[in-house]
Design a protein around this motif. Structure first.
Motif, PDB file in Angstrom:
ATOM      1  N   GLU A 164       0.851  -1.189   0.000  1.00 20.06           N
ATOM      2  CA  GLU A 164       0.000   0.000   0.000  1.00 20.06           C
ATOM      3  C   GLU A 164       0.893   1.247   0.000  1.00 20.06           C
ATOM      4  OE1 GLU A 164      -1.750   2.417  -0.632  1.00 20.06           O
ATOM      5  OE2 GLU A 164      -3.619   1.456   0.003  1.00 20.06           O
ATOM      6  N   PRO A 165       1.206   1.790  -1.193  1.00 19.11           N
ATOM      7  CA  PRO A 165       2.143   2.919  -1.279  1.00 19.11           C
ATOM      8  C   PRO A 165       1.703   4.157  -0.505  1.00 19.11           C
ATOM      9  CG  PRO A 165       1.841   1.900  -3.431  1.00 19.11           C
ATOM     10  CD  PRO A 165       0.824   1.280  -2.526  1.00 19.11           C
ATOM     11  N   ARG A 166       0.405   4.335  -0.285  1.00 20.63           N
ATOM     12  CA  ARG A 166      -0.052   5.535   0.418  1.00 20.63           C
ATOM     13  C   ARG A 166       0.355   5.551   1.894  1.00 20.63           C
ATOM     14  NH1 ARG A 166      -6.065   5.656  -0.097  1.00 20.63           N
ATOM     15  NH2 ARG A 166      -5.763   3.413  -0.165  1.00 20.63           N
ATOM     16  N   ILE A 167       0.850   4.433   2.399  1.00 24.29           N
ATOM     17  CA  ILE A 167       1.358   4.400   3.775  1.00 24.29           C
ATOM     18  C   ILE A 167       2.426   5.472   3.978  1.00 24.29           C
ATOM     19  CG2 ILE A 167       2.831   3.014   5.310  1.00 24.29           C
ATOM     20  CD1 ILE A 167      -0.028   2.262   5.620  1.00 24.29           C
ATOM     21  N   LYS A 168       3.178   5.781   2.926  1.00 25.45           N
ATOM     22  CA  LYS A 168       4.238   6.780   3.040  1.00 25.45           C
ATOM     23  C   LYS A 168       3.697   8.153   3.411  1.00 25.45           C
ATOM     24  CE  LYS A 168       5.999   5.975  -1.060  1.00 25.45           C
ATOM     25  NZ  LYS A 168       6.907   6.061  -2.238  1.00 25.45           N
ATOM     26  N   GLU A 169       2.410   8.387   3.150  1.00 27.88           N
ATOM     27  CA  GLU A 169       1.803   9.662   3.522  1.00 27.88           C
ATOM     28  C   GLU A 169       1.533   9.735   5.029  1.00 27.88           C
ATOM     29  OE1 GLU A 169      -1.718  10.201   1.218  1.00 27.88           O
ATOM     30  OE2 GLU A 169      -0.762   9.522  -0.645  1.00 27.88           O
ATOM     31  N   PHE A 170       1.553   8.585   5.688  1.00 28.47           N
ATOM     32  CA  PHE A 170       1.175   8.514   7.099  1.00 28.47           C
ATOM     33  C   PHE A 170       2.379   8.445   8.038  1.00 28.47           C
ATOM     34  CE2 PHE A 170      -2.590   7.418   4.892  1.00 28.47           C
ATOM     35  CZ  PHE A 170      -3.668   7.642   5.730  1.00 28.47           C
ATOM     36  N   PHE A 171       3.495   7.892   7.572  1.00 28.35           N
ATOM     37  CA  PHE A 171       4.618   7.616   8.464  1.00 28.35           C
ATOM     38  C   PHE A 171       5.910   8.202   7.925  1.00 28.35           C
ATOM     39  CE2 PHE A 171       1.529   4.256   9.151  1.00 28.35           C
ATOM     40  CZ  PHE A 171       1.426   4.248  10.537  1.00 28.35           C
ATOM     41  N   SER A 172       6.743   8.674   8.838  1.00 28.39           N
ATOM     42  CA  SER A 172       8.082   9.125   8.472  1.00 28.39           C
ATOM     43  C   SER A 172       9.043   8.787   9.603  1.00 28.39           C
ATOM     44  CB  SER A 172       8.096  10.637   8.199  1.00 28.39           C
ATOM     45  OG  SER A 172       7.723  11.361   9.356  1.00 28.39           O
ATOM     46  N   PHE A 173      10.283   8.503   9.242  1.00 35.92           N
ATOM     47  CA  PHE A 173      11.334   8.224  10.217  1.00 35.92           C
ATOM     48  C   PHE A 173      12.176   9.480  10.394  1.00 35.92           C
ATOM     49  CE2 PHE A 173      10.187   4.116   8.446  1.00 35.92           C
ATOM     50  CZ  PHE A 173      10.079   3.334   9.584  1.00 35.92           C
ATOM     51  N   THR A 174      12.542   9.769  11.628  1.00 43.29           N
ATOM     52  CA  THR A 174      13.236  11.009  11.933  1.00 43.29           C
ATOM     53  C   THR A 174      14.193  10.795  13.092  1.00 43.29           C
ATOM     54  OG1 THR A 174      12.916  13.335  12.556  1.00 43.29           O
ATOM     55  CG2 THR A 174      11.398  11.738  13.516  1.00 43.29           C
ATOM     56  N   ASN A 175      15.171  11.688  13.220  1.00 43.29           N
ATOM     57  CA  ASN A 175      16.113  11.624  14.338  1.00 43.29           C
ATOM     58  C   ASN A 175      15.680  12.485  15.508  1.00 43.29           C
ATOM     59  OD1 ASN A 175      17.987   9.874  13.080  1.00 43.29           O
ATOM     60  ND2 ASN A 175      18.844  11.597  11.922  1.00 43.29           N
ATOM     61  N   LYS A 176      14.665  13.323  15.286  1.00 40.94           N
ATOM     62  CA  LYS A 176      14.210  14.217  16.345  1.00 40.94           C
ATOM     63  C   LYS A 176      12.717  14.473  16.185  1.00 40.94           C
ATOM     64  CE  LYS A 176      15.068  18.737  18.453  1.00 40.94           C
ATOM     65  NZ  LYS A 176      15.860  20.004  18.388  1.00 40.94           N
ATOM     66  N   ILE A 177      12.000  14.459  17.289  1.00 42.97           N
ATOM     67  CA  ILE A 177      10.562  14.726  17.280  1.00 42.97           C
ATOM     68  C   ILE A 177      10.307  15.938  18.167  1.00 42.97           C
ATOM     69  CG2 ILE A 177       8.258  13.829  17.758  1.00 42.97           C
ATOM     70  CD1 ILE A 177       9.407  11.012  17.469  1.00 42.97           C
ATOM     71  N   SER A 178       9.971  17.057  17.549  1.00 41.75           N
ATOM     72  CA  SER A 178       9.716  18.287  18.292  1.00 41.75           C
ATOM     73  C   SER A 178       8.297  18.298  18.836  1.00 41.75           C
ATOM     74  CB  SER A 178       9.930  19.507  17.386  1.00 41.75           C
ATOM     75  OG  SER A 178      11.254  19.543  16.902  1.00 41.75           O
ATOM     76  N   VAL A 179       8.103  18.992  19.929  1.00 42.82           N
ATOM     77  CA  VAL A 179       6.792  19.029  20.582  1.00 42.82           C
ATOM     78  C   VAL A 179       5.723  19.548  19.642  1.00 42.82           C
ATOM     79  CG1 VAL A 179       5.471  19.994  22.493  1.00 42.82           C
ATOM     80  CG2 VAL A 179       7.847  19.315  22.853  1.00 42.82           C
ATOM     81  N   GLY A 180       6.015  20.582  18.888  1.00 38.62           N
ATOM     82  CA  GLY A 180       5.014  21.196  18.028  1.00 38.62           C
ATOM     83  C   GLY A 180       4.612  20.373  16.832  1.00 38.62           C
TER      84      GLY A 180
END
Length: 376
Positions: A164-180
């Protein structure tokens, strides 16, 4: 057009598998009947069906080509541990269990809330259950991987994107998650990390999990099979998981000989240099301090009132009656993930051999992740 491209992609995926063409056709008809495309969000039924297909893809894929790279990145993630983790994912994604689980919630068409997911790395794929919940609930997520587990989840994620390629619209990998950036946070880590996360994200809804361990109760009449299953609960994943048993309560004068003779297979743990170093260190420590212990040849039993033991050590203590036992276990409630006993005879306990085989409805720390997500 989007519907056509989606199902065409699924068809090519399953056609490649050859013998699973018929399975695909059955899934195709069911998906076609239950799925519909939304402007931005995937339909609730479609999300569950996608998870089922993901489970089938994971089960059929040969993951062995990745084992060397995974173990080089983290020496604790040997073949046994990775395969056990992958089998656990497939159990979560069992179609009948997914149906039973998802039908117990009022799933929405899609949630607009974005969740931060901070993962631990003590065992492989320790955060996969949270990820599955996010897919099922329809949330978006920013995911911070543990430095100890950088390979497995992205690999599995790519299999999901293939379906399901649209999953990419929902999830991302990151090194930092800011509060905002997020509306809620789910985090698993050490006690110190958890205190920091709880403070940093104090203004948004939280699930914060810290150090926990599991315990077991021994009657003394356990048979060989049950003691073998107890060993698996102790030493799968080298004993590093929160569902691994680090403390047992035994009757007075309990003889450990039968347990030891039924679990010699775990001498293979010593092939891991990190585990071997821990074992030798703990043994030398106890010996030089004149402390009594029981040596199994690959681990130590040491009498203690504590429940969280060092790696390669299992604490034990004696109980004289059930009232005393219940009182001791109650004192450790906040540090206990699971209680185990032979065939689950002890109240609210799991049978030996089942701790590393949780079902999709078994939530860490007894915190219902789906209910949390659906309230956002």
């Amino acid at each position: 057009m989007a519907m056509f491209l989606f199902f065409s992609g699924l068809f090519n995926f399953y056609l490649y598998k050859g013998s699973y063409k018929q399975q695909f056709l059955q899934q195709f008809e069911r998906l076609k009947a239950t799925s519909r495309i939304m402007d931005r969000n995937m339909d609730r039924n479609h999300r569950i069906e996608t998870l089922k297909l993901w489970g089938a893809a994971i089960k059929q894929k040969d993951w062995s080509t990745f084992y060397d790279a995974i173990q080089r990145s983290n020496p604790w993630f040997n073949v046994d541990s990775v395969e056990l983790a992958l089998s656990g994912v497939c159990r979560y994604l069992d179609p009948s269990k997914l149906d039973q689980w998802s039908q117990s919630y009022q799933l929405k068409t899609g949630n607009t809330g974005t969740v931060g997911l901070i993962l631990a790395g003590n065992i492989p794929l320790v955060g996969i259950h949270d990820f599955i919940c996010l897919v099922a609930a329809g949330n978006r997520a920013k995911i911070k991987l543990s430095s100890q587990d950088q390979i497995l989840l992205p690999l599995l994620y790519q299999e999901l994107v293939n379906i399901e390629p649209r999953i990419k619209e929902f999830f991302s990998f990151t090194n930092k998650i800011s509060v905002g950036e997020i509306d809620a946070i789910i985090s698993t880590g050490s006690d110190n990390t958890s205190r920091y996360i709880k403070f940093y994200y104090q203004d948004i809804p939280q699930i914060i999990r810290s150090n926990r361990t599991s315990v077991a109760v021994i009657k003394g009449d356990e048979n060989s099979d049950q003691l073998t299953e107890l060993g698996a609960d102790m030493f799968s994943y080298f004993g590093k998981g929160c569902r691994n048993i680090s403390k047992i309560w035994v009757p007075p004068s309990y003889d450990f000989t039968k347990y030891i003779s039924n679990n010699r297979r775990f001498t293979k743990l010593l092939k891991n240099s990190k585990y071997n170093s821990n074992y030798n260190y703990q043994r030398a420590l106890y010996r030089t301090q004149g402390m009594e212990y029981i040596d199994t040849g690959y681990s130590l039993f040491y009498q203690s009132k504590e429940v969280v033991s060092p790696l390669s050590v299992v604490f034990y203590d004696f109980y004289h009656n059930l009232d005393q036992l219940n009182a001791m276990i109650s004192l450790e409630k906040e540090k206990t993930q699971c209680i185990a006993s032979a065939e689950g005879w002890f109240g609210q306990s799991y049978p030996f051999g089942s701790l590393q085989k949780p079902d999709i409805w078994d939530y860490a720390d007894n915190l219902d992740t789906m209910t949390f997500l659906l309230k956002l």
